[in-house]
Design a protein around this motif. Sequence first.
Motif, PDB file in Angstrom:
ATOM      1  N   ARG A   1       0.813  -1.084   0.030  1.00 57.69           N
ATOM      2  CA  ARG A   1      -0.003  -0.154  -0.072  1.00 57.69           C
ATOM      3  C   ARG A   1       0.750   1.176  -0.012  1.00 57.69           C
ATOM      4  N   GLY A   2       2.216   1.049   0.680  1.00 56.78           N
ATOM      5  CA  GLY A   2       2.764   2.357   0.665  1.00 56.78           C
ATOM      6  C   GLY A   2       3.601   2.665  -0.834  1.00 56.78           C
ATOM      7  N   LEU A   3       3.726   1.354  -1.530  1.00 49.38           N
ATOM      8  CA  LEU A   3       4.421   1.770  -2.878  1.00 49.38           C
ATOM      9  C   LEU A   3       3.334   1.917  -3.966  1.00 49.38           C
ATOM     10  N   ASP A   4       2.355   1.726  -3.545  1.00 51.47           N
ATOM     11  CA  ASP A   4       0.919   1.800  -4.810  1.00 51.47           C
ATOM     12  C   ASP A   4       1.094   3.098  -5.264  1.00 51.47           C
ATOM     13  N   PRO A   5       1.056   4.466  -4.558  1.00 49.54           N
ATOM     14  CA  PRO A   5       0.962   5.644  -5.281  1.00 49.54           C
ATOM     15  C   PRO A   5       2.042   5.875  -6.311  1.00 49.54           C
ATOM     16  N   LEU A   6       3.402   5.114  -6.118  1.00 48.31           N
ATOM     17  CA  LEU A   6       4.273   5.254  -7.048  1.00 48.31           C
ATOM     18  C   LEU A   6       4.142   4.842  -8.637  1.00 48.31           C
ATOM     19  N   ALA A   7       2.944   3.847  -8.647  1.00 48.37           N
ATOM     20  CA  ALA A   7       2.608   3.362  -9.935  1.00 48.37           C
ATOM     21  C   ALA A   7       2.160   4.576 -11.000  1.00 48.37           C
ATOM     22  N   ASP A   8       1.846   5.498 -10.295  1.00 52.98           N
ATOM     23  CA  ASP A   8       1.308   6.656 -11.111  1.00 52.98           C
ATOM     24  C   ASP A   8       2.660   7.250 -11.714  1.00 52.98           C
ATOM     25  N   ASP A   9       3.795   7.242 -11.245  1.00 51.57           N
ATOM     26  CA  ASP A   9       4.970   7.472 -11.648  1.00 51.57           C
ATOM     27  C   ASP A   9       5.885   6.682 -12.638  1.00 51.57           C
ATOM     28  N   GLY A  10       4.952   5.657 -12.967  1.00 52.29           N
ATOM     29  CA  GLY A  10       5.932   4.632 -13.958  1.00 52.29           C
ATOM     30  C   GLY A  10       6.489   3.561 -13.482  1.00 52.29           C
ATOM     31  N   PHE A  11       6.335   3.332 -12.031  1.00 54.49           N
ATOM     32  CA  PHE A  11       7.190   2.223 -11.496  1.00 54.49           C
ATOM     33  C   PHE A  11       6.302   1.034 -11.439  1.00 54.49           C
ATOM     34  N   GLU A  12       6.904  -0.225 -11.989  1.00 52.72           N
ATOM     35  CA  GLU A  12       5.993  -1.536 -11.868  1.00 52.72           C
ATOM     36  C   GLU A  12       6.832  -2.172 -10.691  1.00 52.72           C
ATOM     37  N   PHE A  13       6.054  -2.622  -9.794  1.00 52.79           N
ATOM     38  CA  PHE A  13       6.606  -3.482  -8.634  1.00 52.79           C
ATOM     39  C   PHE A  13       6.031  -5.052  -9.079  1.00 52.79           C
ATOM     40  N   THR A  14       7.090  -5.893  -8.673  1.00 53.56           N
ATOM     41  CA  THR A  14       6.812  -7.274  -8.451  1.00 53.56           C
ATOM     42  C   THR A  14       7.186  -7.703  -7.280  1.00 53.56           C
ATOM     43  N   TYR A  15       6.398  -8.239  -6.511  1.00 55.24           N
ATOM     44  CA  TYR A  15       6.399  -8.618  -5.093  1.00 55.24           C
ATOM     45  C   TYR A  15       6.942  -9.989  -4.607  1.00 55.24           C
ATOM     46  N   ILE A  16       7.737 -10.307  -3.997  1.00 52.35           N
ATOM     47  CA  ILE A  16       8.097 -11.626  -3.490  1.00 52.35           C
ATOM     48  C   ILE A  16       7.956 -11.336  -1.994  1.00 52.35           C
ATOM     49  N   GLU A  17       7.090 -12.436  -1.378  1.00 53.88           N
ATOM     50  CA  GLU A  17       6.640 -12.364   0.192  1.00 53.88           C
ATOM     51  C   GLU A  17       7.297 -13.475   0.956  1.00 53.88           C
ATOM     52  N   ASN A  18       7.737 -14.541   0.067  1.00 54.26           N
ATOM     53  CA  ASN A  18       8.223 -15.574   0.826  1.00 54.26           C
ATOM     54  C   ASN A  18       9.707 -15.934  -0.022  1.00 54.26           C
ATOM     55  N   MET A  19      10.799 -15.728   0.791  1.00 57.66           N
ATOM     56  CA  MET A  19      11.884 -16.195   0.120  1.00 57.66           C
ATOM     57  C   MET A  19      12.413 -17.515  -0.593  1.00 57.66           C
ATOM     58  N   ALA A  20      11.550 -18.406  -0.148  1.00 59.02           N
ATOM     59  CA  ALA A  20      11.545 -19.846  -0.809  1.00 59.02           C
ATOM     60  C   ALA A  20      11.248 -19.429  -2.314  1.00 59.02           C
ATOM     61  N   ASP A  21      10.328 -18.534  -2.762  1.00 59.23           N
ATOM     62  CA  ASP A  21      10.135 -18.214  -4.117  1.00 59.23           C
ATOM     63  C   ASP A  21      11.035 -17.256  -4.908  1.00 59.23           C
ATOM     64  N   TRP A  22      12.007 -16.847  -4.152  1.00 53.91           N
ATOM     65  CA  TRP A  22      13.108 -16.040  -4.809  1.00 53.91           C
ATOM     66  C   TRP A  22      14.452 -16.841  -5.523  1.00 53.91           C
ATOM     67  N   THR A  23      14.682 -16.202  -6.703  1.00 58.31           N
ATOM     68  CA  THR A  23      15.763 -17.095  -7.390  1.00 58.31           C
ATOM     69  C   THR A  23      16.866 -16.027  -7.774  1.00 58.31           C
ATOM     70  N   PRO A  24      18.097 -16.369  -7.801  1.00 59.52           N
ATOM     71  CA  PRO A  24      19.142 -15.540  -8.236  1.00 59.52           C
ATOM     72  C   PRO A  24      18.973 -14.751  -9.600  1.00 59.52           C
ATOM     73  N   ASP A  25      18.282 -15.704 -10.585  1.00 58.68           N
ATOM     74  CA  ASP A  25      17.958 -15.371 -11.999  1.00 58.68           C
ATOM     75  C   ASP A  25      16.873 -14.141 -11.909  1.00 58.68           C
ATOM     76  N   MET A  26      16.200 -14.112 -10.831  1.00 58.14           N
ATOM     77  CA  MET A  26      15.173 -13.032 -10.968  1.00 58.14           C
ATOM     78  C   MET A  26      15.882 -11.774 -10.608  1.00 58.14           C
ATOM     79  N   MET A  27      16.749 -11.707 -10.144  1.00 52.49           N
ATOM     80  CA  MET A  27      17.538 -10.426  -9.638  1.00 52.49           C
ATOM     81  C   MET A  27      17.779  -9.608 -10.851  1.00 52.49           C
ATOM     82  N   LYS A  28      18.318 -10.384 -11.672  1.00 51.46           N
ATOM     83  CA  LYS A  28      18.987 -10.122 -13.151  1.00 51.46           C
ATOM     84  C   LYS A  28      17.988  -9.101 -14.057  1.00 51.46           C
ATOM     85  N   GLN A  29      16.784  -9.378 -13.744  1.00 48.42           N
ATOM     86  CA  GLN A  29      15.663  -8.802 -14.510  1.00 48.42           C
ATOM     87  C   GLN A  29      15.158  -7.469 -14.212  1.00 48.42           C
TER      88      GLN A  29
END
Length: 210
Positions: free
Chosen positions: A19-47
């Motif tokens: 909710r704190g980042l939602d307003p920044l979408a109007d400035d052209g930011f596109e957020f991808t959220y990872i809530e569990n680090m079990a879903d995080w991969t090194p290759d993801m960072m490169k994107q």
Amino acid sequence: MRVLVLCDDRWHPASVVKRGLDPLADDGFEFTYIENMADWTPDMMKQFPVVILAKSNNFSSTDTTEWATEEAQSIFDGYVQNGGGLLAVHSGTAGYKEASILRSILGGVFIHHPEQCQVTVEVKGEHIITDGFVPFTLKDEHYFIEIDNNDDVHVFLTSTSQHGTQPAGWVRTHGKGKVCVLTPGHNLDVWLHPSFQLLLRNSLNWLAKV
């Protein structure tokens, strides 16, 4: 700008960050959220040109196992060393006191905080991230911080309460990449305050070299 956001831990729900980042979408930011680090991969960072770390050293809100293994920390180190931008917000500095690699990337970590109280956030010195910033006072967790190398860290923001004054925002370079830390932000009111929104926006643009 595409930004990867790592959030959610036992004490800091993902909903506040989202909710704190939602307003920044109007400035052209596109957020991808990872809530569990079990879903995080090194290759993801490169994107993503920038990663926001807004979680303490927990896999998730329901799994308090520490995710910051030496291997995981080394992946962050390589990401920033090779030109990535890292923004640590509030809990992104917590639980990493003994995580030596990540701690060296951040330049300082959370040590403790008193009970929530009125905290005043003000500019210290000059930095492009604070252009247009207006001081504010809100109820928050007043983070007490241990900075590791004052020669390597540029503090541009302070937080003051009845308990004293602490660094609240700083930047450093790490290899080819940049790091920014903002310590306020336990409560949604802080995230949504116009001055904190400005800090988030300017930080992301600075980290991405915009």
